[in-house]
Design a protein around this motif. Structure first.
Motif, PDB file in Angstrom:
ATOM      1  N   ALA A 291       0.869  -1.183   0.000  1.00 47.57           N
ATOM      2  CA  ALA A 291       0.000   0.000   0.000  1.00 47.57           C
ATOM      3  C   ALA A 291       0.903   1.229   0.000  1.00 47.57           C
ATOM      4  CB  ALA A 291      -0.928   0.017   1.213  1.00 47.57           C
ATOM      5  N   VAL A 292       0.396   2.338  -0.573  1.00 45.76           N
ATOM      6  CA  VAL A 292       1.189   3.568  -0.635  1.00 45.76           C
ATOM      7  C   VAL A 292       0.329   4.764  -0.242  1.00 45.76           C
ATOM      8  CG1 VAL A 292       2.615   2.611  -2.506  1.00 45.76           C
ATOM      9  CG2 VAL A 292       0.718   4.162  -3.066  1.00 45.76           C
ATOM     10  N   MET A 293       1.009   5.808   0.216  1.00 53.54           N
ATOM     11  CA  MET A 293       0.344   7.064   0.542  1.00 53.54           C
ATOM     12  C   MET A 293       1.234   8.218   0.113  1.00 53.54           C
ATOM     13  SD  MET A 293      -0.463   8.909   4.118  1.00 53.54           S
ATOM     14  CE  MET A 293       1.115   9.715   3.909  1.00 53.54           C
ATOM     15  N   ALA A 294       0.687   9.115  -0.715  1.00 52.02           N
ATOM     16  CA  ALA A 294       1.380  10.338  -1.107  1.00 52.02           C
ATOM     17  C   ALA A 294       0.809  11.478  -0.272  1.00 52.02           C
ATOM     18  CB  ALA A 294       1.187  10.613  -2.599  1.00 52.02           C
ATOM     19  N   LEU A 295       1.691  12.175   0.455  1.00 48.73           N
ATOM     20  CA  LEU A 295       1.255  13.256   1.341  1.00 48.73           C
ATOM     21  C   LEU A 295       1.396  14.593   0.628  1.00 48.73           C
ATOM     22  CD1 LEU A 295       0.218  13.913   4.177  1.00 48.73           C
ATOM     23  CD2 LEU A 295       2.593  14.133   4.921  1.00 48.73           C
ATOM     24  N   HIS A 296       0.285  15.307   0.544  1.00 47.18           N
ATOM     25  CA  HIS A 296       0.241  16.628  -0.079  1.00 47.18           C
ATOM     26  C   HIS A 296      -0.397  17.603   0.914  1.00 47.18           C
ATOM     27  CE1 HIS A 296       1.082  15.585  -4.424  1.00 47.18           C
ATOM     28  NE2 HIS A 296       0.889  14.379  -3.905  1.00 47.18           N
TER      29      HIS A 296
ATOM     30  N   TYR B  31      -7.958  10.890  -0.789  1.00 46.39           N
ATOM     31  CA  TYR B  31      -8.422  10.351  -2.069  1.00 46.39           C
ATOM     32  C   TYR B  31      -7.962   8.898  -2.167  1.00 46.39           C
ATOM     33  CZ  TYR B  31      -8.543  15.396  -2.826  1.00 46.39           C
ATOM     34  OH  TYR B  31      -8.761  16.743  -2.680  1.00 46.39           O
ATOM     35  N   TRP B  32      -8.864   8.009  -2.519  1.00 50.10           N
ATOM     36  CA  TRP B  32      -8.592   6.578  -2.393  1.00 50.10           C
ATOM     37  C   TRP B  32      -8.873   5.773  -3.664  1.00 50.10           C
ATOM     38  CZ3 TRP B  32     -13.048   3.952  -3.510  1.00 50.10           C
ATOM     39  CH2 TRP B  32     -14.254   4.670  -3.336  1.00 50.10           C
ATOM     40  N   ASN B  33      -9.466   6.389  -4.681  1.00 49.05           N
ATOM     41  CA  ASN B  33      -9.911   5.631  -5.851  1.00 49.05           C
ATOM     42  C   ASN B  33      -9.153   6.064  -7.103  1.00 49.05           C
ATOM     43  OD1 ASN B  33     -11.438   8.213  -5.741  1.00 49.05           O
ATOM     44  ND2 ASN B  33     -12.293   7.439  -7.661  1.00 49.05           N
ATOM     45  N   TYR B  34      -9.252   5.203  -8.131  1.00 44.31           N
ATOM     46  CA  TYR B  34      -8.757   5.609  -9.447  1.00 44.31           C
ATOM     47  C   TYR B  34      -9.430   4.779 -10.535  1.00 44.31           C
ATOM     48  CZ  TYR B  34      -5.976   6.860 -13.436  1.00 44.31           C
ATOM     49  OH  TYR B  34      -5.599   7.311 -14.683  1.00 44.31           O
ATOM     50  N   ARG B  35     -10.361   5.363 -11.233  1.00 49.32           N
ATOM     51  CA  ARG B  35     -11.013   4.778 -12.416  1.00 49.32           C
ATOM     52  C   ARG B  35     -11.471   3.326 -12.193  1.00 49.32           C
ATOM     53  NH1 ARG B  35     -10.427   7.173 -17.664  1.00 49.32           N
ATOM     54  NH2 ARG B  35      -9.325   9.178 -17.588  1.00 49.32           N
TER      55      ARG B  35
ATOM     56  N   PRO C  85      -8.763  -1.736  -5.253  1.00 39.93           N
ATOM     57  CA  PRO C  85      -9.369  -2.920  -4.641  1.00 39.93           C
ATOM     58  C   PRO C  85     -10.728  -2.601  -4.018  1.00 39.93           C
ATOM     59  CG  PRO C  85      -7.087  -2.642  -3.921  1.00 39.93           C
ATOM     60  CD  PRO C  85      -7.464  -1.400  -4.666  1.00 39.93           C
ATOM     61  N   ALA C  86     -11.531  -3.631  -3.834  1.00 43.01           N
ATOM     62  CA  ALA C  86     -12.899  -3.452  -3.345  1.00 43.01           C
ATOM     63  C   ALA C  86     -12.948  -2.834  -1.945  1.00 43.01           C
ATOM     64  CB  ALA C  86     -13.622  -4.799  -3.343  1.00 43.01           C
ATOM     65  N   ASP C  87     -11.897  -3.053  -1.140  1.00 44.93           N
ATOM     66  CA  ASP C  87     -11.945  -2.548   0.233  1.00 44.93           C
ATOM     67  C   ASP C  87     -11.299  -1.171   0.395  1.00 44.93           C
ATOM     68  OD1 ASP C  87      -9.345  -3.367  -0.223  1.00 44.93           O
ATOM     69  OD2 ASP C  87      -9.105  -4.370   1.712  1.00 44.93           O
ATOM     70  N   SER C  88     -10.911  -0.527  -0.699  1.00 47.75           N
ATOM     71  CA  SER C  88     -10.189   0.742  -0.598  1.00 47.75           C
ATOM     72  C   SER C  88     -11.002   1.827   0.102  1.00 47.75           C
ATOM     73  CB  SER C  88      -9.774   1.234  -1.985  1.00 47.75           C
ATOM     74  OG  SER C  88      -8.713   0.453  -2.486  1.00 47.75           O
ATOM     75  N   GLU C  89     -12.292   1.907  -0.197  1.00 43.36           N
ATOM     76  CA  GLU C  89     -13.104   2.944   0.437  1.00 43.36           C
ATOM     77  C   GLU C  89     -13.174   2.733   1.945  1.00 43.36           C
ATOM     78  OE1 GLU C  89     -17.374   5.271  -0.037  1.00 43.36           O
ATOM     79  OE2 GLU C  89     -17.087   3.343  -1.051  1.00 43.36           O
ATOM     80  N   GLN C  90     -13.340   1.483   2.366  1.00 46.84           N
ATOM     81  CA  GLN C  90     -13.393   1.214   3.805  1.00 46.84           C
ATOM     82  C   GLN C  90     -12.067   1.519   4.483  1.00 46.84           C
ATOM     83  OE1 GLN C  90     -16.173   0.633   5.567  1.00 46.84           O
ATOM     84  NE2 GLN C  90     -17.137   0.969   3.557  1.00 46.84           N
ATOM     85  N   LEU C  91     -10.977   1.217   3.809  1.00 49.84           N
ATOM     86  CA  LEU C  91      -9.663   1.551   4.360  1.00 49.84           C
ATOM     87  C   LEU C  91      -9.500   3.065   4.487  1.00 49.84           C
ATOM     88  CD1 LEU C  91      -7.398  -0.983   2.411  1.00 49.84           C
ATOM     89  CD2 LEU C  91      -8.301  -1.192   4.742  1.00 49.84           C
ATOM     90  N   ALA C  92      -9.961   3.803   3.473  1.00 44.48           N
ATOM     91  CA  ALA C  92      -9.889   5.270   3.527  1.00 44.48           C
ATOM     92  C   ALA C  92     -10.727   5.808   4.677  1.00 44.48           C
ATOM     93  CB  ALA C  92     -10.348   5.861   2.201  1.00 44.48           C
ATOM     94  N   LYS C  93     -11.865   5.168   4.932  1.00 39.82           N
ATOM     95  CA  LYS C  93     -12.704   5.620   6.044  1.00 39.82           C
ATOM     96  C   LYS C  93     -12.026   5.371   7.391  1.00 39.82           C
ATOM     97  CE  LYS C  93     -17.152   5.411   3.672  1.00 39.82           C
ATOM     98  NZ  LYS C  93     -18.465   4.744   3.545  1.00 39.82           N
TER      99      LYS C  93
ATOM    100  N   ARG D  28      -3.668  -2.357  -5.898  1.00 38.95           N
ATOM    101  CA  ARG D  28      -3.517  -2.370  -4.452  1.00 38.95           C
ATOM    102  C   ARG D  28      -3.928  -1.008  -3.888  1.00 38.95           C
ATOM    103  NH1 ARG D  28       2.416  -5.386  -3.926  1.00 38.95           N
ATOM    104  NH2 ARG D  28       1.688  -7.492  -4.424  1.00 38.95           N
ATOM    105  N   PRO D  29      -4.134  -0.900  -2.569  1.00 42.09           N
ATOM    106  CA  PRO D  29      -4.605   0.367  -1.998  1.00 42.09           C
ATOM    107  C   PRO D  29      -3.569   1.486  -2.113  1.00 42.09           C
ATOM    108  CG  PRO D  29      -5.023  -1.458  -0.481  1.00 42.09           C
ATOM    109  CD  PRO D  29      -4.127  -1.987  -1.557  1.00 42.09           C
ATOM    110  N   GLY D  30      -4.009   2.595  -2.653  1.00 43.83           N
ATOM    111  CA  GLY D  30      -3.171   3.787  -2.747  1.00 43.83           C
ATOM    112  C   GLY D  30      -3.978   5.006  -2.329  1.00 43.83           C
TER     113      GLY D  30
END
Length: 294
Positions: free
Chosen positions: A200-205, A212-216, A220-228, A258-260
């Motif tokens: 998993a990766v995280m870019a800090l701005h 922001y957790w999605n891309y087109r 992965p299916a659990d990305s939104e829950q991980l972001a929450k 994978r989660p980004g």
């Protein structure tokens, strides 16, 4: 580890020197060089099988992100070596499960320009003045030293991002470059990511207090829950983003499924002042710790 007014590349080098000398838990590695030949440093914390990556200062005037990541690395290292907890988490246990790789400053040339301005001795002096429309004020500069936005450089619908931006020449922001990964800083980040195979990766701005957790729909299916989870830890808002391509997080999600995450820390106008550092870090530290638990 930093001055009261800014966080410079020299502060980063000194911080890495001090931390690596004090804590055997931490090691530093050169993963590439900037356009101007500055080493791009990655810090490794932990010994676990799960590999997590965080980075900062893709954008020059968001240099406070480097200071925030370095503070987290310092806190993590100190707690590991003392056997203490952070946020109820025993760091030694966590770091036996996870290895954290941090690139605190992806864009050191741009950071230096945005903080120190332009001297007549600079090898890009004439071009930079031209790209900045004749202005000697560079506080708002986001790009690297060749006027390329490093977070528009990745091969994830890059052509779409070029059309959307509509900027065809170097400048302070939003120019995606002549082709994907044309800039050594972006190419180094892509190569490093491919080499390490992060989970998993995280870019800090900065700024906006959003995640922001999605891309087109490649995420992965659990990305939104991980972001929450990250949102609950920090008080930030998990946001489904559209109309953006060619960023580091976008490329990672598309390439690896994978989660980004892109985290927009703090609130205000860039560059956020160091006077806001402590408040932002208090919000951000639980999020960064939660990222290691994902």
């Amino acid at each position: 580890m930093y001055s009261e007014q800014s966080y410079r590349y020299a502060d980063l080098l000194e911080g890495v020197r001090q931390l690596s000398g004090r804590y055997p838990f931490l090691s530093s590695h050169v993963i590439g060089e900037s356009v101007m030949g500055k080493p791009l440093l990655a810090l490794r914390c932990g010994t676990g099988q799960r590999r997590i990556h965080m980075n900062g200062s893709f954008h020059a005037n968001e240099w406070i992100t480097s200071a925030l990541l370095m503070r987290f690395v310092a806190d993590l290292s100190a707690a590991y070596c003392s056997g203490e907890e952070i946020g109820g988490q025993r760091v030694a246990d966590l770091c036996r499960e996870v290895t954290l790789w941090v690139v605190p400053m992806v864009n050191p040339d741009g950071v230096e320009l945005s903080q120190e301005g332009l001297s007549e001795r600079h090898p890009y002096y004439r071009q930079l003045l031209e790209w900045n429309r004749g202005s000697a004020q560079f506080e708002g500069w986001k790009a690297n030293i060749r006027g390329v936005d490093l977070n528009d450089q990745f091969p994830a619908f890059w052509e779409e991002e070029c059309k959307r931006r509509g900027i065809e020449s170097p400048g302070p922001r939003d120019y995606p470059g002549p082709y994907p990964l044309s800039e050594p800083e972006a190419a180094a980040m892509a190569s490093f990511t491919d080499r390490m195979g992060f989970h998993a990766v995280m870019a800090l701005h900065t700024q906006g207090r959003e995640i922001y957790w999605n891309y087109r729909d490649y995420e992965p299916a659990d990305s939104e829950q991980l972001a929450k989870k990250l949102a609950r830890a920090s008080g930030y808002e998990a946001v489904k983003l559209s109309g953006s391509d060619a960023g580091y997080k976008d490329w990672y999600i598309q390439r690896y499924r994978r989660p980004g995450f892109t985290v927009e820390a703090g609130y205000g106008e860039n560059p956020l002042p160091m006077s806001k550092f402590d408040h932002i870090y208090m919000e951000l530290q639980p999020l960064l710790l939660e990222m290691l638990r994902l």
